[in-house]
Design an enzyme around this catalytic site. Structure first.
Site, short mmCIF file in Angstrom:
data_model
loop_
_atom_site.label_atom_id
_atom_site.label_comp_id
_atom_site.label_asym_id
_atom_site.label_seq_id
_atom_site.Cartn_x
_atom_site.Cartn_y
_atom_site.Cartn_z
N SER A 474 -4.21 3.09 -0.50
CA SER A 474 -5.92 3.15 -0.34
C SER A 474 -5.25 1.55 0.11
O SER A 474 -5.01 1.40 0.95
CB SER A 474 -6.78 3.33 -1.44
N ASP A 485 2.12 -5.50 10.25
CA ASP A 485 2.54 -4.92 11.77
C ASP A 485 2.43 -6.11 12.28
O ASP A 485 3.27 -6.29 13.36
CB ASP A 485 0.88 -4.12 11.94
N LYS A 499 -1.98 7.59 0.55
CA LYS A 499 -3.19 7.84 0.64
C LYS A 499 -3.66 7.21 1.89
O LYS A 499 -4.18 6.01 1.80
CB LYS A 499 -4.13 7.68 -0.58
#
Length: 691
Positions: A474, A485, A499
């Site tokens: 999460s 990224d 998740k």
């Protein structure tokens, strides 16, 4: 998932004493084995409201259809009899004509057939108890070469009572053998097993309409997605109490899976976490009070009854008999001892340390911040308290102190971090980037919201690494995905849980006006997370730049192992600028890691243990010959002892008979191999950047 009850609850005391080690019966409850449980209009209304909420708010617009009905039918049978050990094939054939009608039943609030199935299940349990008591009067022949397959999920239902009796004969023989291998004789094993199944029988006999409705409606909800659950009024109350009061107990969240109580997660800072003896997915099969209290077998118990035994005052001892997840179906029961304690916020908060080491002729000083969860003091924030605690505030303070020590680089340790506050994940990311998007959230109406770093400054600009494992989920995945990224740091470790969904809680009492009865609550999936590059974290999680071997494969543990998990997908990327293009340096780091670990004895010991455990979990058939099983047990224990001794020798740890002065598996900078190797990888990264 094989569940009888789906509720997750914190093991806390709330001022209650640990119960007597007997089955906890409901107050004034009279057991009647022939009682037929019948639903009333209240549950019909509750079911219809749940369907309405799903239609309006659930992210996945799942129409009720015949195909879904068939899945609900199978899930409900699994929830009651997941191992096909009670129903007969003729029972299933009796209800087969209704397979494609459950969608209609759900729309109408018709509970007649689901309750009829449960009442037949109750009857079959009554019959099994009689067989069990009769079968255990005589000792089994443990010299024959019979085998037992515990997993019957893909087997057919027993065609008649004789076939079911044979299935149970082998099952009981295996369970008796497991108890005998702990040092007890057959008479004691038989007594324990009779007590175990009588307790399970009492549990089933105590079921009321609310319990049956809960099992059935959760069987339906689990076909929609694994994080949408119904909490009965009792479970809702327990959940709310757990959220409001200080935590006091062993510090674990539990769920029920078939006959077993399973550890769902470990609460950071609690006795279980500190001991490093109890982990996610371990099964608790026995509970005892104090140093010498009798071990009570809790296989087959209701979850809330097991919890009553585990609860207790701060400072008291609870002993647990557990089966380790990594050892598979043939796990040897082991006993652990925990001292109940209050779980303070300070113990769950971020902590730092410095590790110094030589690498390639240079000395490195790295800061390490262990982050158990993404936490915040919502109340303090709401009241504008100047000193309220939060993940980002605490980490910022820790980094300031580490900067004063002139660290060469920083590691953020997210292993075991199951998530928490989304806002904290965003703000924490902001400490390492100057500005830009952090995560995208798409709701059920297909509206996409981009959450951005609120602070236009960068607090730490140095070399950065993030350590993850299969239990990082999460909010942990949001943070590590953003760092990856942006090319801001190196992600090291295991692939994360996967998740990528968001849940909200709805109080059904707000929609069902009834002064005499309280409705339950519905936890419902309403949105999905997406990385700034447009890829969802759902199912796939975050794949590390430099990967470590994992104890669990994707089909064993993680979101992708859940059949009804929402699919992975992607949306448009957002506009963001990378800090570094790491595509060239990552292969270098991976190659150096592989070359370094190829001849590293400590690393090989870890890999050997992982491979042994994986092999053990693949074993699906077990000998029922006592001498064969004794030999297997002795060989497994000898391997473990040799491995622990080799590891202890490498680390300079002294191990005494039956007592470890320092546990070689306890995570700290000296014994934590993943942490040490992560440090070396960041050192390689620093050298590569300088070079």
């Amino acid at each position: 998932m094989k569940k009888l009850l789906l509720f997750f609850i914190l093991i806390t005391s709330f001022g209650l004493q640990a119960q007597n080690p007997e089955l906890v019966l409901k107050k004034d409850h009279k057991i009647d084995s022939t009682k037929i449980i019948i639903p009333d209009e209240f549950y019909k209304r509750e079911e219809q409201v749940i369907v309405q909420l799903l239609n309006f708010y659930h992210y996945k617009k799942q129409p009720l259809s015949d195909s879904l009905s068939s899945v609900v039918f199978d899930e409900y049978l699994k929830a009651l009899d997941f191992n096909k050990s009670y129903f007969l094939k003729s029972d299933i054939e009796k209800f087969e004509p209704f397979r494609n009608k459950f969608d209609d039943f759900i729309k109408e609030g018709n509970l007649e057939i689901p309750f009829s199935i449960f009442n037949l299940f109750k009857k079959r349990v009554n019959e099994r108890i009689e067989y069990i008591k009769a079968s255990l009067k005589n000792e089994f022949d443990f010299t024959t070469n019979e085998t037992y397959k515990p997993d019957r999920e893909k087997e057919d239902w027993a065609k008649d009572e004789n076939e079911l009796n044979e299935i149970w004969r082998l099952r009981l023989k295996n369970e008796a053998l497991q108890i005998i291998l702990t040092g007890k004789d057959f008479q004691k094993a038989a007594s324990d097993l009779v007590k175990r199944y009588q307790n399970f029988h009492k549990v089933i006999l105590q079921y009321e309409a609310e319990d049956v409705f809960s099992i059935y409606i959760n069987s339906f909800l689990q076909t929609i997605d694994p994080h949408t659950d119904y909490f009965s009024p009792v479970n809702s109350d327990n959940f709310n109490i757990a959220m409001k009061l200080s935590l006091e107990g062993i510090g674990a969240q539990l769920r029920q899976e078939g006959d077993y109580t399973v550890v769902a997660s470990i609460v950071p800072g609690g006795p279980a976490a500190k001991s490093n003896l109890l982990h996610e997915e371990d099964k608790i099969i026995g509970v005892a009070q104090g140093e010498d209290g009798e071990m009570v077998d809790v296989i087959g118990w209701r979850l809330d009854d097991t919890i009553q035994l585990i609860r207790g005052k701060k400072g008291t001892i609870v002993r647990l008999q557990i089966l380790k997840k990594e050892e598979g179906d043939n796990a040897i029961p082991r006993e652990i001892k925990l001292v109940r304690d209050q779980i303070k916020l300070d113990e769950q908060a971020a902590k730092s340390e410095i590790i110094n080491f030589d690498h390639e002729g240079k000395n490195f000083k790295l800061g390490v911040i262990k982050l158990p969860s993404f936490y915040t003091d919502f109340e303090g924030q709401r009241l504008n308290k100047p000193d309220y605690r939060s993940t980002t505030r605490d980490v910022k303070n820790l980094i300031s102190k580490l900067k004063e020590e002139k660290i060469d680089g920083l590691l953020i340790d997210l292993r075991g971090n199951g998530g928490g506050s989304l806002q904290e994940a965003i703000q924490l990311t902001g400490l390492f980037i100057k500005e830009g998007p952090v995560v995208q959230v798409r709701n059920a109406q297909n509206i996409i919201e981009v959450d951005r770093d609120p602070d236009p400054t960068i607090f730490y600009e140095g070399p950065l690494g993030v350590i993850t494992d299969r239990f990082s989920a999460s909010a942990s995945e949001i943070f590590s995905a953003a760092i990856q990224d942006y090319g801001r740091g190196i992600i090291i470790g295991e692939k994360t849980y996967g998740k990528g969904t968001v849940q909200n809680l709805y109080d059904l009492s707000m929609m069902i006006r009834n002064n005499e009865r309280k409705a339950g609550q519905l936890k419902l999936t309403q949105a999905k997370f997406y990385r700034i590059n447009g890829s969802s974290t759902q199912r796939k999680g975050v794949f590390p730049d430099v990967i470590f071997p994992s104890q669990y494969d994707e089909d064993e543990f993680g979101e992708s192992s859940r059949p009804s998990a929402l699919p992975w997908d992607q949306i448009n990327t957002t506009q963001f600028s990378k800090y570094l293009d790491l595509n060239k340096v990552i292969p270098i780091l991976q190659k150096k890691h592989e070359d370094r670990t190829k001849n590293d004895i400590e690393y090989q010991l870890i890999v050997d243990e992982i491979n042994e455990n994986k092999q053990a979990r693949k074993q699906k058939e077990f000998s029922l010959n006592l001498e064969t099983r004794k030999k297997q047990k002795e060989e497994a224990e000898a391997k473990k002892k040799k491995r622990d001794e080799e590891k202890a020798k490498l680390l300079g740890i002294k191990i005494e008979e039956k007592k470890e002065v320092e546990n070689p598996n306890q995570n700290n900078s000296k014994t934590d191999y993943q942490l040490k190797e992560s440090g070396r990888i960041i050192a390689d990264f620093i050298i590569a950047k300088v070079g």
